[in-house]
Design an enzyme around this catalytic site. Sequence first.
Site, mmCIF file in Angstrom:
data_model
loop_
_atom_site.group_PDB
_atom_site.id
_atom_site.type_symbol
_atom_site.label_atom_id
_atom_site.label_comp_id
_atom_site.label_asym_id
_atom_site.label_seq_id
_atom_site.Cartn_x
_atom_site.Cartn_y
_atom_site.Cartn_z
ATOM 1 C CG ASP A 113 -1.861 1.123 1.313
ATOM 2 O OD1 ASP A 113 -2.454 1.460 0.270
ATOM 3 O OD2 ASP A 113 -2.033 1.694 2.406
ATOM 4 N NE ARG A 114 0.652 7.454 -2.441
ATOM 5 C CZ ARG A 114 0.171 8.530 -3.049
ATOM 6 N NH1 ARG A 114 0.479 8.772 -4.296
ATOM 7 N NH2 ARG A 114 -0.637 9.360 -2.416
ATOM 8 C CG ASP A 115 -1.240 7.695 0.647
ATOM 9 O OD1 ASP A 115 -0.169 8.182 0.257
ATOM 10 O OD2 ASP A 115 -2.315 7.845 0.031
#
Length: 184
Positions: free
Chosen positions: A9-11
């Site tokens: 996942d990024r954030d």
Amino acid sequence: MATAAVFLDRDGVINKDKGYVSQIDDFEFIDGSIEAMQLLKAHGYLLVVITNQSGIARGYYTEEEFMTLTEWMDWSLADRGVDLDGIYYCPHHPGKGIGDYKQDCLCRKPNTGMLDSAGKELDIDFANSYLVGDKLSDIQAGQKLQLKANYLVSTGKVLCEKGAEAADGVFTDLLSVAKAIVNG
């Protein structure tokens, strides 16, 4: 021959989750995240970013702004020896989207559309792959595909009890997860 991957996942996993991050000035790598990705790449894992981006659906920023930031992130990582193998995003939201972005899609986690696309395009061995996220919907997506393990990090969203119980492990950050993966 299929290759194992680590889905990220990024954030909240790669960068600090400051709420709908869409500008380069707001993007800040979490301490140790670059080192973690370097370690995973050195051990032969594909690195695939899978990120829900409901800020696009809500009209907070455009897909073009997201792509500009994504290209900057990708180049910043490449400059540090991390070549991402894929970046997949979902611009939809089933309830709070505007126009065509308001839809119940197959790509938004906990659905598996982004992972399915990556699996086909990159020939990923799901049974030996991992997912690292910061909330329950991330874990649920990985569980649906029966990944080897699905981990939560505490650098993002406040961990909910359901997420912690569903995860195969909870770690302080991505670097801790990377070390656990490569050390078996």
